[in-house]
Structures are given as structure tokens and as C-alpha cells.
Enzyme design. Structure first.
Site, PDB file in Angstrom:
ATOM      1  N   ASN A   9     -23.822 -61.643  26.098  1.00 21.59           N
ATOM      2  CA  ASN A   9     -22.489 -61.588  26.881  1.00 21.59           C
ATOM      3  C   ASN A   9     -21.145 -61.442  25.914  1.00 21.59           C
ATOM      4  O   ASN A   9     -20.862 -62.364  25.039  1.00 21.59           O
ATOM      5  CB  ASN A   9     -22.518 -63.040  27.327  1.00 21.59           C
ATOM      6  CG  ASN A   9     -21.207 -63.558  28.116  1.00 21.59           C
ATOM      7  OD1 ASN A   9     -20.223 -62.599  28.341  1.00 21.59           O
ATOM      8  ND2 ASN A   9     -21.144 -64.853  28.376  1.00 21.59           N
ATOM      9  N   LYS A  11     -17.960 -61.638  26.467  1.00 24.57           N
ATOM     10  CA  LYS A  11     -16.961 -62.451  27.209  1.00 24.57           C
ATOM     11  C   LYS A  11     -15.768 -61.391  27.001  1.00 24.57           C
ATOM     12  O   LYS A  11     -15.984 -60.198  27.282  1.00 24.57           O
ATOM     13  CB  LYS A  11     -16.959 -63.582  26.148  1.00 24.57           C
ATOM     14  CG  LYS A  11     -18.137 -64.505  25.969  1.00 24.57           C
ATOM     15  CD  LYS A  11     -18.159 -65.870  25.590  1.00 24.57           C
ATOM     16  CE  LYS A  11     -19.396 -66.546  25.549  1.00 24.57           C
ATOM     17  NZ  LYS A  11     -19.612 -67.779  25.117  1.00 24.57           N
ATOM     18  N   HIS A  96     -20.858 -68.883  34.701  1.00 27.50           N
ATOM     19  CA  HIS A  96     -20.743 -69.189  33.347  1.00 27.50           C
ATOM     20  C   HIS A  96     -20.123 -70.366  33.322  1.00 27.50           C
ATOM     21  O   HIS A  96     -18.925 -70.582  33.936  1.00 27.50           O
ATOM     22  CB  HIS A  96     -20.340 -68.073  32.506  1.00 27.50           C
ATOM     23  CG  HIS A  96     -20.615 -68.332  31.003  1.00 27.50           C
ATOM     24  ND1 HIS A  96     -19.602 -68.896  30.341  1.00 27.50           N
ATOM     25  CD2 HIS A  96     -21.476 -67.928  30.172  1.00 27.50           C
ATOM     26  CE1 HIS A  96     -20.129 -69.299  29.084  1.00 27.50           C
ATOM     27  NE2 HIS A  96     -21.059 -68.467  28.973  1.00 27.50           N
ATOM     28  N   GLU A  98     -17.664 -71.346  31.230  1.00 29.61           N
ATOM     29  CA  GLU A  98     -16.347 -71.161  30.876  1.00 29.61           C
ATOM     30  C   GLU A  98     -15.598 -70.704  32.193  1.00 29.61           C
ATOM     31  O   GLU A  98     -14.486 -71.119  32.322  1.00 29.61           O
ATOM     32  CB  GLU A  98     -16.310 -69.751  30.025  1.00 29.61           C
ATOM     33  CG  GLU A  98     -16.409 -70.144  28.565  1.00 29.61           C
ATOM     34  CD  GLU A  98     -17.254 -69.034  27.704  1.00 29.61           C
ATOM     35  OE1 GLU A  98     -17.097 -67.999  27.937  1.00 29.61           O
ATOM     36  OE2 GLU A  98     -17.748 -69.500  26.676  1.00 29.61           O
ATOM     37  N   GLU A 168     -27.460 -73.131  29.414  1.00 29.27           N
ATOM     38  CA  GLU A 168     -26.425 -72.894  28.479  1.00 29.27           C
ATOM     39  C   GLU A 168     -25.738 -74.186  28.578  1.00 29.27           C
ATOM     40  O   GLU A 168     -24.728 -74.466  28.927  1.00 29.27           O
ATOM     41  CB  GLU A 168     -25.422 -71.741  28.878  1.00 29.27           C
ATOM     42  CG  GLU A 168     -25.815 -70.688  28.665  1.00 29.27           C
ATOM     43  CD  GLU A 168     -25.082 -69.239  28.380  1.00 29.27           C
ATOM     44  OE1 GLU A 168     -25.357 -68.770  27.491  1.00 29.27           O
ATOM     45  OE2 GLU A 168     -23.718 -69.496  29.209  1.00 29.27           O
ATOM     46  N   GLY A 174     -20.573 -71.381  21.653  1.00 26.86           N
ATOM     47  CA  GLY A 174     -19.699 -70.968  20.642  1.00 26.86           C
ATOM     48  C   GLY A 174     -19.110 -72.237  19.447  1.00 26.86           C
ATOM     49  O   GLY A 174     -17.997 -72.082  18.995  1.00 26.86           O
ATOM     50  N   SER A 214     -24.984 -70.687  20.870  1.00 28.69           N
ATOM     51  CA  SER A 214     -25.038 -70.391  19.304  1.00 28.69           C
ATOM     52  C   SER A 214     -26.361 -69.961  18.775  1.00 28.69           C
ATOM     53  O   SER A 214     -26.980 -70.505  17.813  1.00 28.69           O
ATOM     54  CB  SER A 214     -24.771 -71.872  18.712  1.00 28.69           C
ATOM     55  OG  SER A 214     -23.314 -72.251  19.041  1.00 28.69           O
TER      56      SER A 214
HETATM   57  P1  13P Z   1     -22.141 -68.247  21.792  1.00 21.09           P
HETATM   58  O1  13P Z   1     -23.691 -67.518  21.680  1.00 21.09           O
HETATM   59  O2  13P Z   1     -21.198 -67.648  21.171  1.00 21.09           O
HETATM   60  O3  13P Z   1     -22.386 -69.818  21.581  1.00 21.09           O
HETATM   61  O4  13P Z   1     -22.236 -68.110  23.714  1.00 21.09           O
HETATM   62  C1  13P Z   1     -23.274 -68.516  24.196  1.00 21.09           C
HETATM   63  C2  13P Z   1     -22.725 -68.232  25.550  1.00 21.09           C
HETATM   64  O5  13P Z   1     -21.720 -68.660  26.248  1.00 21.09           O
HETATM   65  C3  13P Z   1     -23.301 -66.933  26.207  1.00 21.09           C
HETATM   66  O6  13P Z   1     -23.102 -66.693  27.440  1.00 21.09           O
END
Ligand code: 13P
Length: 251
Positions: A9, A11, A96, A98, A168, A174, A214
Site C-alpha cells: 500500500n 499510500k 483503511h 487512515e 491492521e 507507521g 509495521s
Molecule cells: P506500515 O507498514 O507503514 O506500518 O503501514 C501499514 C498499512 O497501513 C498498510 O495498509
């Protein structure tokens, strides 16, 4: 046997040229090798059509990171599931954390997005996961169950069988803090039981449940070795082709 998947992903990272370069790099590293999982690149909308062309489509699929909750019309700035499908992408990340947090996505809008994705023959990668405060107050199981129930349990057995889930935990995204393999397994096992109670063991057993948060080359193997963890949704580490391939290779 259920599908194993490692999906990136990206982002909101990589301009057009950088993104296409990354897609090519991943495809070159994959080459003709055989991996024990499907590989998906979740790119920004602008990369989809070209990414589909530059990767070896026998080995790599392409996903959008969101779709509109309306089929078409006067929704300035939105991108529909049909448009995504027309680029050649095969998957779409929906729900997601976010997007739930920053764009106020609700159970209802996510349900609409899932329906539109399925109607357009896109496979939803549906994200669920609790916030730190929810884990600390021991309501994490309830939260995850509600996220599944409220946006997915209207689906027929057949349509539910087309969904990929991604657990997640928000506190792991992150942050560099990963769920321990035991925490991941415990939640994935719980999720599979929630599915089993509604759709039966047969469907639960073939539902792919990814872990995200992560995940990196050094912890992927241990996370993926859990019986109910079927792969990963990778953020930061998917932006470097080498690291992403190491995670793919962890299977
Ligand atoms: P990270 O791997 O950067 O923690 O992000 C995970 C994520 O949100 C994947 O959709």
C-alpha cells in the site's frame, strides 16, 4: 487452501514517474521466480493504468487504495469502482484506518464501496483494526467484529467469499510498533471465528486474512508463520522494491 498474499500500500507517495519506476523495479526483481504468495501493488490512482502495463501481469496484480461510494455522476474528485476496473486493476483497498479517521468513512459508506467494487469485479481488500485506546480498554475484539458485521455481513456467501480481509491495528501502522506474532494470531483466529459463525467454517477457512502494521523484512517471516495469518498489507516497506521483495520472499 486459502490464497496467500503480500500487498503493498503505497499510500500518498511517489509522483507519476517515481511510481512507475517502482512498479518496474518490483516486476524486474520478481522476474520469473516463483513465490508462494500472490503479489499486489496498491498504487495511487494516477499510476494504476500504466502500472498494470509495466508489471508482469502473470506475477503481479494492481490495486487502488479507495473507490467512491457512488457509481457515477456529479461527485467532483471521486473515482468510481468502474473507472478503477477499466484501468486493468483487479483489487481495491477499502476501509483503511487512515480513510476511516481522516475522511470520516462510516460503516455505511464502506458497505456501499464494497458493493460497488464487487459489482465491478474488483476484489476488495477490506481493512479492519482497533485503535490503541480500544485495545487498552479491552474492546478490540468488539470493535473488529463490528467493523466486519456492519460493512460486510449483508453480503451473500458467494460475495463474501470474494473478499480479502486485512487486520491492521491502528497503533501498529507507521509507528514501528508491530503486533507480536501472538497478538496477530489471536486476532486473526478471532476474525476467522466471526466469519465462521456467520458464513460457516468452509467460507471462514478459505478467507484470506492479511496482517498490516509495521511489517518489514525482519519481522515478516515470524508474522506469516502463524496459522491464521495469510500474508501482509505493507505500507512503508513497500516503497522500496528490495524490502518489499524480501517480505514477499518471507513465505
Ligand atoms: P506500515 O507498514 O507503514 O506500518 O503501514 C501499514 C498499512 O497501513 C498498510 O495498509
Amino acid at each position: 487452501m486459502r490464497k496467500k498474499i503480500v500487498a503493498g500500500n503505497w499510500k500518498m507517495n511517489k509522483n507519476y514517474a517515481e511510481g512507475i519506476e517502482l512498479a518496474k523495479e518490483v516486476s524486474n526483481l520478481v522476474g520469473n521466480k516463483t513465490f508462494h504468495c500472490e503479489i499486489i501493488l496498491g498504487t495511487p490512482f494516477i499510476h494504476l493504468a500504466e502500472a498494470v502495463k509495466v508489471v508482469n501481469s502473470q506475477k503481479i496484480s494492481v490495486a487502488a487504495q479507495n473507490c467512491a461510494n457512488k457509481p457515477s455522476g456529479a461527485y467532483t474528485g471521486e473515482v468510481s469502482a468502474e473507472m478503477i476496473k477499466s484501468t486493468g486493476a483487479s483489487h481495491v483497498i477499502i476501509g483503511h484506518s487512515e480513510r476511516r479517521a481522516y475522511y470520516a468513512e462510516t460503516y455505511q459508506t464502506l458497505k456501499e464501496k464494497v458493493d460497488l467494487a464487487l459489482q465491478n469485479n474488483l476484489i476488495p481488500i477490506f481493512c479492519i483494526g482497533e485503535k490503541l485506546s480500544e485495545r487498552e480498554t479491552s474492546i478490540h475484539f468488539d470493535i473488529v467484529k463490528a467493523q466486519i458485521q456492519e460493512s460486510l455481513f449483508h453480503l451473500s456467501e458467494e460475495n463474501f467469499g470474494r473478499i480479502v480481509l486485512a487486520y491492521e491495528p491502528v497503533w501498529a501502522i507507521g509507528t514501528g510498533v508491530t503486533a507480536t506474532p501472538d497478538q496477530a494470531q489471536e486476532m486473526h483466529f478471532f476474525i476467522r471465528n466471526v466469519i465462521s459463525d456467520k458464513y460457516g467454517k468452509g467460507i471462514a477457512d478459505v478467507t484470506t486474512i492479511l496482517y498490516g502494521g509495521s511489517c518489514n523484512p525482519s519481522n515478516a517471516k515470524e508474522l506469516f508463520s502463524n496459522p491464521d495469518v495469510d500474508g501482509g498489507l505493507i505500507g512503508g516497506a513497500s516503497l522500496k522494491a528490495d524490502d518489499f521483495l524480501k517480505i514477499v520472499d518471507a513465505f
